[in-house]
Motif scaffolding. Structure first.
Motif, mmCIF file in Angstrom:
data_model
loop_
_atom_site.group_PDB
_atom_site.id
_atom_site.type_symbol
_atom_site.label_atom_id
_atom_site.label_comp_id
_atom_site.label_asym_id
_atom_site.label_seq_id
_atom_site.Cartn_x
_atom_site.Cartn_y
_atom_site.Cartn_z
ATOM 1 N N ILE A 38 2.775 -55.835 -66.815
ATOM 2 C CA ILE A 38 3.476 -54.615 -67.224
ATOM 3 C C ILE A 38 2.584 -53.860 -68.199
ATOM 4 O O ILE A 38 2.081 -54.438 -69.174
ATOM 5 C CB ILE A 38 4.825 -54.923 -67.891
ATOM 6 C CG1 ILE A 38 5.779 -55.581 -66.897
ATOM 7 C CG2 ILE A 38 5.466 -53.645 -68.441
ATOM 8 C CD1 ILE A 38 7.105 -55.977 -67.494
ATOM 9 N N GLU A 39 2.411 -52.598 -67.931
ATOM 10 C CA GLU A 39 1.644 -51.742 -68.828
ATOM 11 C C GLU A 39 2.562 -50.629 -69.326
ATOM 12 O O GLU A 39 3.163 -49.908 -68.534
ATOM 13 C CB GLU A 39 0.449 -51.127 -68.094
ATOM 14 C CG GLU A 39 -0.390 -50.207 -68.971
ATOM 15 C CD GLU A 39 -1.503 -49.550 -68.181
ATOM 16 O OE1 GLU A 39 -1.862 -48.406 -68.505
ATOM 17 O OE2 GLU A 39 -2.013 -50.188 -67.234
ATOM 18 N N GLY A 40 2.681 -50.531 -70.636
ATOM 19 C CA GLY A 40 3.549 -49.497 -71.186
ATOM 20 C C GLY A 40 3.572 -49.552 -72.701
ATOM 21 O O GLY A 40 2.957 -50.426 -73.324
ATOM 22 N N PRO A 41 4.283 -48.611 -73.328
ATOM 23 C CA PRO A 41 4.311 -48.525 -74.787
ATOM 24 C C PRO A 41 5.366 -49.438 -75.410
ATOM 25 O O PRO A 41 6.550 -49.345 -75.076
ATOM 26 C CB PRO A 41 4.643 -47.049 -75.039
ATOM 27 C CG PRO A 41 5.452 -46.654 -73.848
ATOM 28 C CD PRO A 41 4.975 -47.482 -72.690
ATOM 29 N N SER A 42 4.943 -50.328 -76.288
ATOM 30 C CA SER A 42 5.908 -51.067 -77.095
ATOM 31 C C SER A 42 6.421 -50.106 -78.151
ATOM 32 O O SER A 42 5.639 -49.417 -78.801
ATOM 33 C CB SER A 42 5.235 -52.272 -77.768
ATOM 34 O OG SER A 42 6.176 -52.975 -78.572
ATOM 35 N N PRO A 43 7.743 -50.015 -78.378
ATOM 36 C CA PRO A 43 8.348 -48.905 -79.132
ATOM 37 C C PRO A 43 7.853 -48.554 -80.543
ATOM 38 O O PRO A 43 7.980 -47.378 -80.872
ATOM 39 C CB PRO A 43 9.821 -49.318 -79.176
ATOM 40 C CG PRO A 43 10.019 -50.094 -77.915
ATOM 41 C CD PRO A 43 8.737 -50.841 -77.710
ATOM 42 N N ALA A 156 3.384 -54.728 -84.763
ATOM 43 C CA ALA A 156 4.449 -54.718 -85.769
ATOM 44 C C ALA A 156 4.184 -53.731 -86.897
ATOM 45 O O ALA A 156 5.116 -53.169 -87.472
ATOM 46 C CB ALA A 156 4.643 -56.123 -86.331
ATOM 47 N N ILE A 157 2.922 -53.523 -87.268
ATOM 48 C CA ILE A 157 2.632 -52.647 -88.404
ATOM 49 C C ILE A 157 2.563 -51.176 -88.015
ATOM 50 O O ILE A 157 2.454 -50.303 -88.880
ATOM 51 C CB ILE A 157 1.313 -53.049 -89.107
ATOM 52 C CG1 ILE A 157 0.114 -52.873 -88.171
ATOM 53 C CG2 ILE A 157 1.384 -54.484 -89.623
ATOM 54 C CD1 ILE A 157 -1.224 -53.156 -88.835
ATOM 55 N N SER A 158 2.656 -50.885 -86.729
ATOM 56 C CA SER A 158 2.546 -49.500 -86.277
ATOM 57 C C SER A 158 3.859 -48.746 -86.466
ATOM 58 O O SER A 158 4.942 -49.305 -86.297
ATOM 59 C CB SER A 158 2.135 -49.456 -84.802
ATOM 60 O OG SER A 158 2.008 -48.120 -84.361
ATOM 61 N N SER A 159 3.749 -47.479 -86.806
ATOM 62 C CA SER A 159 4.936 -46.633 -86.945
ATOM 63 C C SER A 159 5.211 -45.825 -85.684
ATOM 64 O O SER A 159 6.208 -45.110 -85.604
ATOM 65 C CB SER A 159 4.768 -45.685 -88.134
ATOM 66 O OG SER A 159 3.641 -44.839 -87.931
ATOM 67 N N THR A 160 4.337 -45.933 -84.696
ATOM 68 C CA THR A 160 4.491 -45.216 -83.434
ATOM 69 C C THR A 160 4.291 -46.186 -82.276
ATOM 70 O O THR A 160 3.722 -47.270 -82.453
ATOM 71 C CB THR A 160 3.464 -44.066 -83.312
ATOM 72 O OG1 THR A 160 2.137 -44.614 -83.417
ATOM 73 C CG2 THR A 160 3.671 -43.025 -84.408
ATOM 74 N N PRO A 161 4.754 -45.827 -81.076
ATOM 75 C CA PRO A 161 4.582 -46.720 -79.923
ATOM 76 C C PRO A 161 3.122 -47.086 -79.679
ATOM 77 O O PRO A 161 2.217 -46.281 -79.887
ATOM 78 C CB PRO A 161 5.149 -45.894 -78.765
ATOM 79 C CG PRO A 161 6.148 -44.995 -79.405
ATOM 80 C CD PRO A 161 5.562 -44.638 -80.744
ATOM 81 N N VAL A 162 2.911 -48.317 -79.243
ATOM 82 C CA VAL A 162 1.573 -48.852 -78.999
ATOM 83 C C VAL A 162 1.445 -49.203 -77.520
ATOM 84 O O VAL A 162 2.184 -50.054 -77.007
ATOM 85 C CB VAL A 162 1.305 -50.098 -79.865
ATOM 86 C CG1 VAL A 162 -0.093 -50.644 -79.592
ATOM 87 C CG2 VAL A 162 1.483 -49.784 -81.340
ATOM 88 N N GLU A 163 0.529 -48.547 -76.830
ATOM 89 C CA GLU A 163 0.300 -48.846 -75.415
ATOM 90 C C GLU A 163 -0.213 -50.280 -75.270
ATOM 91 O O GLU A 163 -1.208 -50.659 -75.882
ATOM 92 C CB GLU A 163 -0.705 -47.873 -74.818
ATOM 93 C CG GLU A 163 -0.161 -46.480 -74.569
ATOM 94 C CD GLU A 163 0.803 -46.447 -73.386
ATOM 95 O OE1 GLU A 163 0.716 -47.348 -72.517
ATOM 96 O OE2 GLU A 163 1.645 -45.532 -73.336
ATOM 97 N N THR A 164 0.478 -51.036 -74.450
ATOM 98 C CA THR A 164 0.195 -52.463 -74.328
ATOM 99 C C THR A 164 0.204 -52.876 -72.861
ATOM 100 O O THR A 164 1.028 -52.406 -72.081
ATOM 101 C CB THR A 164 1.265 -53.278 -75.087
ATOM 102 O OG1 THR A 164 1.402 -52.778 -76.419
ATOM 103 C CG2 THR A 164 0.891 -54.749 -75.139
ATOM 104 N N GLU A 165 -0.714 -53.742 -72.503
ATOM 105 C CA GLU A 165 -0.705 -54.340 -71.167
ATOM 106 C C GLU A 165 -0.489 -55.833 -71.321
ATOM 107 O O GLU A 165 -1.264 -56.518 -71.992
ATOM 108 C CB GLU A 165 -2.020 -54.070 -70.433
ATOM 109 C CG GLU A 165 -2.023 -54.641 -69.014
ATOM 110 C CD GLU A 165 -3.311 -54.317 -68.262
ATOM 111 O OE1 GLU A 165 -3.419 -53.194 -67.736
ATOM 112 O OE2 GLU A 165 -4.198 -55.198 -68.219
ATOM 113 N N VAL A 166 0.571 -56.328 -70.707
ATOM 114 C CA VAL A 166 0.921 -57.742 -70.817
ATOM 115 C C VAL A 166 0.889 -58.376 -69.431
ATOM 116 O O VAL A 166 1.498 -57.862 -68.487
ATOM 117 C CB VAL A 166 2.327 -57.922 -71.435
ATOM 118 C CG1 VAL A 166 2.645 -59.411 -71.589
ATOM 119 C CG2 VAL A 166 2.428 -57.213 -72.778
ATOM 120 N N THR A 167 0.159 -59.485 -69.306
ATOM 121 C CA THR A 167 0.119 -60.250 -68.069
ATOM 122 C C THR A 167 0.895 -61.550 -68.286
ATOM 123 O O THR A 167 0.624 -62.295 -69.238
ATOM 124 C CB THR A 167 -1.327 -60.568 -67.649
ATOM 125 O OG1 THR A 167 -2.034 -59.337 -67.463
ATOM 126 C CG2 THR A 167 -1.353 -61.364 -66.357
#
Length: 436
Positions: A38-43, A156-167
């Motif tokens: 899944i590739e997408g932004p973690s909130p 966790a330390i980000s204040s904005t969504p972080v694009e993430t790819e999880v396998t």
């Protein structure tokens, strides 16, 4: 049954391996079949479990409406979808084209102030698309994290969504998961690989406090809260072991209440030298079928919460349940029997007092109606109390006049909830604080 379930809220106090109430909600929403990647932004959002402590599951959550590919089929997540779409296993799928509920800014998935403007069903549909990634770690690994945990901390330390790819080792599976403390979430999968595609946005104060390994966790929470960091963000940092001297992972449901409690104590300290209010002020309002009556009375800081679960609300079954807890003057002893909602409501009221630069004796009544049919987490309590306090209060010269006005908006007969309040038993006395 009602009394035990209201007190437990899915914590397993009855001794059953699975909560029958939470289990019944797992068929509410259909969860899509997903691929192994899944590739997408973690909130951004992260989760730390409590089972198996001190070896727990941890990882970020990513929305299933990102691009999913591998051994799965994409589908609409909500009954409100305008259309449906399927594809072969080799296709990449963008679920946002089929689901108007989840075709929303990623940050909305975890922003309580915005979620509170929706109805329960919309939140359930939205949160059903949140895929929980999981890897097993020791809580002590927070100080020297491996690759996967380190990336979860960066999210966790980000204040904005972080694009993430999880396998994932296998395509995430499972039904919608509810919890009395946390927001609902969807399928779960074991992480095999993870990559952060975009740079996290780290507020300066967060970077400063996370980098200070000599600062106690309680002081760190106070500094972040004072700087305007929302308590849910603070909870995320605490859960991933990013605050304090002796840093460890903290299960998410524990970190939520700990953050509300510590921030609340910080505010109690800040109002101790403020003058008390002069009149009886009554605030009314709520969110998501959680109605609040919040009475501020002249006197030093004391706090009492009455919780009323009407029949057919999420935990009460066919019977109503009324409980109460209180504190002050002085620190509260032990953990509240009303669980996390006690601290969430207290924080909201203290925010209001701090803004007024006043202290008061507080009586808060939370009445939960049948419209609250699914557990969404303690953030609902905080937001419902904040909504009540955002309105203009009614002013009264006497306690009895305020209580009579309050009773007109509560569905529960006045004699029933008054019997549970130590505060109102002192009606007619010159100060309410003496009755705590």
């Amino acid at each position: 049954m009602a009394t035990r379930c209201v007190r437990c809220k899915g914590r397993g106090l009855c001794g059953r391996p699975v909560c029958p109430i939470l289990q019944s909600f797992r068929v509410v929403e259909q969860i899509p079949k997903l691929g192994t990647t899944i590739e997408g932004p973690s909130p951004p959002e992260v989760f730390v479990g409590r089972f198996g402590y001190p070896r727990v599951s941890a990882g970020p959550l990513v929305p299933a409406d990102g691009r999913s590919y591998g051994d799965g089929i994409g589908s609409a997540l909500s009954s409100r979808s305008a259309s449906s779409r399927s594809a072969t296993a080799s296709d990449s799928i963008d679920v946002t084209e089929t689901n108007p509920v989840t075709a929303l800014p990623p940050s909305l998935f975890t922003r309580p102030a915005e979620l509170a403007k929706m109805d329960v069903g919309e939140i359930v549909a939205l949160r059903s698309s949140m895929v929980r990634s999981s890897s097993r770690v020791e809580v002590s690994d927070a100080k020297n994290p491996g690759k996967l945990l380190e990336m979860a901390q960066e999210i966790a330390i980000s204040s904005t969504p972080v694009e993430t790819e999880v396998t994932f080792a296998k395509p995430p599976r499972g039904r919608l998961r509810f919890d009395g403390f946390m927001m609902p979430s969807g399928p779960v999968g074991t992480v095999e690989e993870m990559e952060i595609i975009s740079n996290p946005t780290v507020p300066r104060k967060v970077d400063e406090v996370v980098g200070d390994t000599d600062l106690l966790a309680t002081a760190a929470v106070g500094e972040l809260f004072e700087a305007g960091v929302e308590v849910d963000g603070i909870s995320r940092l605490l859960s991933l072991g990013l605050l304090g001297k002796n840093r460890k992972l903290v299960p998410t449901r524990w970190s939520i209440t700990a953050s509300d409690d510590i921030a609340g104590k910080h505010l109690i300290g800040s109002i101790q030298d403020d003058p008390p209010i002069n009149d009886y002020l009554l605030f009314s309002g709520g969110r998501l079928a959680n109605h609040f009556e919040i009475l501020l009375a002249p006197g030093p800081f004391t706090y009492e919460l009455l919780e009323i679960w009407l029949p057919r609300s999420v935990w009460s079954g066919e019977e109503a349940w009324i409980g109460a807890d209180r504190e002050g003057p002085g620190p509260k002893k032990g953990y509240s029997g009303l669980a996390g909602g006690y601290y969430a409501a207290r924080l909201a009221v203290l925010e209001g007092l701090a803004e007024m630069r006043r202290q008061a004796t507080i009586m808060a009544v939370r009445e939960i109606t049948e419209g609250y049919w699914a557990p969404l987490g303690v953030w609902v309590v905080r937001e419902a109390a904040r909504a009540a306090l955002a309105g203009q209060p009614k002013r009264f010269e006497t306690l009895e006049a305020a209580l009579a006005d309050m009773a007109m908006r509560l569905r529960t007969p006045e004699r029933e909830w008054r019997a549970h309040s130590q505060l109102v038993r002192g009606a007619g006395q010159t100060t309410l604080a003496r009755f705590f």
